[in-house]
Structure formats: structure tokens, C-alpha cells
Design a protein around this motif. Structure first.
Motif, PDB file in Angstrom:
ATOM      1  N   ALA A  49       3.601   7.656  32.025  1.00 23.84           N
ATOM      2  CA  ALA A  49       2.175   7.848  31.752  1.00 23.84           C
ATOM      3  C   ALA A  49       1.918   9.140  30.983  1.00 23.84           C
ATOM      4  O   ALA A  49       0.957   9.229  30.222  1.00 23.84           O
ATOM      5  CB  ALA A  49       1.397   7.859  33.066  1.00 23.84           C
ATOM      6  N   HIS A  50       2.795  10.127  31.155  1.00 26.07           N
ATOM      7  CA  HIS A  50       2.647  11.391  30.420  1.00 26.07           C
ATOM      8  C   HIS A  50       3.363  11.258  29.069  1.00 26.07           C
ATOM      9  O   HIS A  50       4.368  11.911  28.796  1.00 26.07           O
ATOM     10  CB  HIS A  50       3.220  12.535  31.248  1.00 26.07           C
ATOM     11  N   ALA A  51       2.786  10.424  28.220  1.00 28.23           N
ATOM     12  CA  ALA A  51       3.475  10.013  26.999  1.00 28.23           C
ATOM     13  C   ALA A  51       3.700  11.157  26.018  1.00 28.23           C
ATOM     14  O   ALA A  51       4.649  11.117  25.228  1.00 28.23           O
ATOM     15  CB  ALA A  51       2.684   8.896  26.310  1.00 28.23           C
ATOM     16  N   SER A  52       2.859  12.181  26.040  1.00 32.00           N
ATOM     17  CA  SER A  52       3.072  13.301  25.126  1.00 32.00           C
ATOM     18  C   SER A  52       4.248  14.172  25.562  1.00 32.00           C
ATOM     19  O   SER A  52       4.808  14.909  24.747  1.00 32.00           O
ATOM     20  CB  SER A  52       1.805  14.158  25.026  1.00 32.00           C
ATOM     21  N   GLN A  53       4.633  14.085  26.817  1.00 27.36           N
ATOM     22  CA  GLN A  53       5.634  14.990  27.381  1.00 27.36           C
ATOM     23  C   GLN A  53       6.963  14.333  27.709  1.00 27.36           C
ATOM     24  O   GLN A  53       7.998  14.995  27.696  1.00 27.36           O
ATOM     25  CB  GLN A  53       5.088  15.617  28.675  1.00 27.36           C
ATOM     26  N   ILE A  54       6.942  13.060  28.057  1.00 24.80           N
ATOM     27  CA  ILE A  54       8.139  12.407  28.601  1.00 24.80           C
ATOM     28  C   ILE A  54       8.661  11.354  27.634  1.00 24.80           C
ATOM     29  O   ILE A  54       7.966  10.389  27.296  1.00 24.80           O
ATOM     30  CB  ILE A  54       7.836  11.759  29.965  1.00 24.80           C
ATOM     31  N   ASP A  55       9.897  11.533  27.195  1.00 25.25           N
ATOM     32  CA  ASP A  55      10.576  10.561  26.335  1.00 25.25           C
ATOM     33  C   ASP A  55      11.140   9.446  27.219  1.00 25.25           C
ATOM     34  O   ASP A  55      12.001   9.713  28.063  1.00 25.25           O
ATOM     35  CB  ASP A  55      11.699  11.263  25.574  1.00 25.25           C
ATOM     36  N   PRO A  56      10.680   8.207  27.058  1.00 23.28           N
ATOM     37  CA  PRO A  56      11.187   7.127  27.908  1.00 23.28           C
ATOM     38  C   PRO A  56      12.669   6.842  27.705  1.00 23.28           C
ATOM     39  O   PRO A  56      13.284   6.149  28.521  1.00 23.28           O
ATOM     40  CB  PRO A  56      10.319   5.928  27.519  1.00 23.28           C
ATOM     41  N   ASP A  57      13.239   7.368  26.637  1.00 22.59           N
ATOM     42  CA  ASP A  57      14.682   7.233  26.404  1.00 22.59           C
ATOM     43  C   ASP A  57      15.423   8.543  26.681  1.00 22.59           C
ATOM     44  O   ASP A  57      16.585   8.686  26.301  1.00 22.59           O
ATOM     45  CB  ASP A  57      14.939   6.807  24.950  1.00 22.59           C
ATOM     46  N   GLY A  58      14.750   9.464  27.358  1.00 20.22           N
ATOM     47  CA  GLY A  58      15.304  10.793  27.516  1.00 20.22           C
ATOM     48  C   GLY A  58      15.924  11.068  28.866  1.00 20.22           C
ATOM     49  O   GLY A  58      16.278  10.162  29.635  1.00 20.22           O
ATOM     50  N   PHE A  59      15.989  12.355  29.182  1.00 21.49           N
ATOM     51  CA  PHE A  59      16.732  12.886  30.315  1.00 21.49           C
ATOM     52  C   PHE A  59      16.355  12.240  31.645  1.00 21.49           C
ATOM     53  O   PHE A  59      17.220  11.903  32.451  1.00 21.49           O
ATOM     54  CB  PHE A  59      16.494  14.397  30.374  1.00 21.49           C
ATOM     55  N   PHE A  60      15.066  12.073  31.893  1.00 19.83           N
ATOM     56  CA  PHE A  60      14.629  11.599  33.202  1.00 19.83           C
ATOM     57  C   PHE A  60      15.084  10.169  33.492  1.00 19.83           C
ATOM     58  O   PHE A  60      15.074   9.734  34.635  1.00 19.83           O
ATOM     59  CB  PHE A  60      13.109  11.677  33.326  1.00 19.83           C
ATOM     60  N   PHE A  61      15.482   9.449  32.455  1.00 20.81           N
ATOM     61  CA  PHE A  61      15.861   8.052  32.635  1.00 20.81           C
ATOM     62  C   PHE A  61      17.339   7.822  32.324  1.00 20.81           C
ATOM     63  O   PHE A  61      17.764   6.697  32.095  1.00 20.81           O
ATOM     64  CB  PHE A  61      14.980   7.166  31.741  1.00 20.81           C
ATOM     65  N   ALA A  62      18.121   8.900  32.350  1.00 19.79           N
ATOM     66  CA  ALA A  62      19.528   8.811  31.970  1.00 19.79           C
ATOM     67  C   ALA A  62      20.365   8.083  33.009  1.00 19.79           C
ATOM     68  O   ALA A  62      21.356   7.432  32.675  1.00 19.79           O
ATOM     69  CB  ALA A  62      20.095  10.208  31.730  1.00 19.79           C
ATOM     70  N   VAL A  63      19.995   8.194  34.283  1.00 17.76           N
ATOM     71  CA  VAL A  63      20.789   7.592  35.350  1.00 17.76           C
ATOM     72  C   VAL A  63      20.260   6.186  35.644  1.00 17.76           C
ATOM     73  O   VAL A  63      19.069   6.026  35.931  1.00 17.76           O
ATOM     74  CB  VAL A  63      20.726   8.437  36.634  1.00 17.76           C
ATOM     75  N   PRO A  64      21.111   5.156  35.569  1.00 19.31           N
ATOM     76  CA  PRO A  64      20.643   3.808  35.928  1.00 19.31           C
ATOM     77  C   PRO A  64      20.057   3.806  37.339  1.00 19.31           C
ATOM     78  O   PRO A  64      20.606   4.414  38.262  1.00 19.31           O
ATOM     79  CB  PRO A  64      21.922   2.969  35.854  1.00 19.31           C
ATOM     80  N   ARG A  65      18.951   3.123  37.507  1.00 19.49           N
ATOM     81  CA  ARG A  65      18.233   3.211  38.781  1.00 19.49           C
ATOM     82  C   ARG A  65      19.025   2.619  39.944  1.00 19.49           C
ATOM     83  O   ARG A  65      18.935   3.127  41.070  1.00 19.49           O
ATOM     84  CB  ARG A  65      16.861   2.533  38.659  1.00 19.49           C
ATOM     85  N   ASP A  66      19.797   1.575  39.723  1.00 21.23           N
ATOM     86  CA  ASP A  66      20.583   1.032  40.830  1.00 21.23           C
ATOM     87  C   ASP A  66      21.649   2.027  41.271  1.00 21.23           C
ATOM     88  O   ASP A  66      21.935   2.176  42.466  1.00 21.23           O
ATOM     89  CB  ASP A  66      21.207  -0.315  40.458  1.00 21.23           C
ATOM     90  N   LEU A  67      22.200   2.777  40.322  1.00 23.82           N
ATOM     91  CA  LEU A  67      23.179   3.801  40.663  1.00 23.82           C
ATOM     92  C   LEU A  67      22.496   4.954  41.394  1.00 23.82           C
ATOM     93  O   LEU A  67      23.029   5.493  42.373  1.00 23.82           O
ATOM     94  CB  LEU A  67      23.875   4.284  39.394  1.00 23.82           C
TER      95      LEU A  67
END
Length: 298
Positions: free
Chosen positions: A246-264
């Protein structure tokens, strides 16, 4: 506490901090019926665009302090809805993150330059109005040396200790004093957590983005703060992720916060961590509930 809903107040410096620090915990408690209020000290007006794919909402730009404030208010509303929490602005102006050697002076009138008692006063009144049983914020370092994060700690610490004292921050027509029962510091990406994710990713044959970071953090010998409380939040990672996006100006959906697969992530680190800074109720650590000791109060 019989017949009274539990209440949690999470105090943050900027819009997006509530999504990256303890977000799944606030979503979990809100889903369980706890009244959760996120307090945002500043409007995030001096944040840069950190998402290369960001496009401002129609009719808005990201060019001026006023434009940025308007965009980030829209983002914050969407993030709060994703988490299922209430949110309130404290009304101060982002200080920005000074860079350079020597560091430049902070902008006049910014949050970090407001005298402590003036900065804490609106939060003290909000604590008295909302009457949280538990407050969360940052540790004395701010989690990292952003002047707003350090001031956020100072303001929240002051409000926690002062709100119950009728002789302090008295205002005509103000709410009655209220002393929260517990104060916690958020823990972010600890070395233990990063190392666990790194080893799990490399063990699964995946490329880990954390190798260089582990080496640089270790080289700087950054101290790890004590973890007293671990909250199992794996069922609420999706809400946390939605708040981040939701914080689209700040968070890259392909970036650091999403690097780890969620099941892992669910397998190796299903919790969010906190440090109990103060308690006015009897406690035993380690804990698995921010309201441990509060629920037993009569």
C-alpha cells in the motif's frame, strides 16, 4: 481484564513504518478483537520515491512537501485498512534523513527539532483518550539513526511514563490520566533472523540477497538487543505484505521486503519479536503475548 476490551497503541515515526515493524502483530491482535491504534508522528513529507515503478495517484504529484503529504496519507489509509487497525496522525513534519560529512542541519520546524515536551504533549493526550494497555515503539537508537525514529522513541517513552501522572501535561478539558501497563520496543531484522533466512534460502538452492548484509553487519559488530517476546504471526503475513504494498511510493514489490518466499518464511521464522522495556504488571519472560500479565488483571 473482565468486560473491557484490550487496547494496543503502536507509535511510529513515518507512514510505512507500521507496515515494516510489527505489522503482522497488529493485524493478529486486531483480528482477535483487540482495539489497535497506530500513531504516526510525521507525515513522511521528506521521503524519497523508493519504488522504481511508482506512479503518483491521478491528480497528485510527488514534487513538493504538500504533494508528498497528500500521497502518503492515501497510502497510510490503505495500509491501515489492510491491517484492520485504526490510525491517527500526531501532526509533525518529517525531518528527513541527513546525509553527508559533515551532516547538514535539520530543516527548521521538523519533528526532531521540536522540544520534547511540546512533541510529547499530543501523544500524552492521545494515550489518555485511547487508554492503551500496551504500547510499542522503537528502542533508544531508533532502530537505525534516523532523527525521527530517535525522537519517536523519546516521545513514546515520555508519554508512557507521563500519561498516568495528573500533575504532568495537564490541559483544560483534557482526558483523565491513564497509565499503560506495558511498553515494548519493536525488533526489526535481527542478525539471527537474517541469518536463518539466508541459510534456509541457500539450503533450498535459492539465491539469497542477505550474504553481503550479514558480512557488513558482522563487520560493524552491531549489537543485538534482547528479545523477550515472540509473537506467532504466520497467519497474518499476507496482511503485512498488503500493508507494505500500500505504501507504493516507498516499497518496491520486487524488493528487499519480499525477497524471502513466504512458505519458507513461515517455516524458519513465523514470529515477530519485541523487547519488554517496562511493565506495571507481573510478568515472566520469555513471553508469547504482548498482553501477558494484563489479561490476568482484575
Amino acid at each position: 481484564m473482565t468486560g473491557e476490551p484490550l487496547r494496543l497503541m503502536a507509535v511510529h515515526a513515518h507512514p510505512d513504518d507500521e507496515a515494516s515493524k510489527g505489522a503482522a502483530t497488529t493485524a493478529k491482535y486486531a483480528a482477535e478483537g483487540v482495539e489497535v491504534l497506530v500513531v504516526t508522528c510525521t507525515g513522511g513529507e521528506r521521503g524519497d520515491v523508493l519504488n522504481p515503478s511508482f506512479v503518483p495517484p491521478e491528480g497528485l504529484s510527488f514534487d513538493t512537501i504538500e504533494d508528498k503529504r497528500a500521497v502518503r496519507r492515501l497510502e497510510m489509509a490503505a495500509a491501515a485498512a489492510a491491517l484492520g487497525v485504526r490510525q491517527q496522525w500526531l501532526g509533525f513534519v518529517d525531518s528527513g534523513l541527513p546525509e553527508g560529512d559533515p551532516l547538514p542541519p535539520l530543516p527548521e520546524g521538523c519533528f526532531a527539532l521540536v522540544p520534547l515536551e511540546e512533541a510529547a504533549a499530543p501523544l500524552v493526550e492521545l494515550v489518555r483518550q485511547f487508554r492503551p494497555h500496551v504500547m510499542t515503539t522503537y528502542d533508544p537508537t531508533g532502530g537505525y539513526p534516523h532523527p525521527d525514529h530517535i525522537r519517536c522513541h523519546e516521545v513514546a517513552f515520555e508519554a508512557y511514563h507521563a500519561a498516568g501522572d495528573a500533575g504532568r501535561y495537564a490541559v483544560d478539558g483534557g482526558a483523565e490520566p491513564w497509565a499503560p501497563r506495558k511498553l515494548y520496543y519493536n525488533h526489526g531484522f535481527s542478525m539471527e533472523r537474517i541469518r536463518a533466512a539466508h541459510e534456509a534460502m541457500t539450503g533450498a538452492g535459492l539465491e539469497s540477497p542477505f550474504g553481503d548484509w550479514i558480512e557488513s553487519r558482522t563487520a560493524r559488530e552491531i549489537p543485538e538487543r534482547e528479545v523477550t517476546t515472540r509473537i506467532d504471526v504466520s497467519d497474518h503475513f499476507a496482511q503485512r505484505d498488503a500493508a507494505l504494498v500500500a505504501h507504493a511510493s516507498q516499497i518496491d514489490p520486487d524488493g528487499f521486503f519480499f525477497a524471502v518466499p513466504r512458505d519458507l518464511e513461515v517455516d524458519v521464522w513465523p514470529t515477530e519479536e519485541f523487547e519488554l522495556a517496562d511493565s506495571r504488571v507481573p510478568v515472566e519472560t520469555p513471553e508469547d503475548d504482548l498482553f501477558a500479565g494484563v489479561r490476568e488483571e482484575s
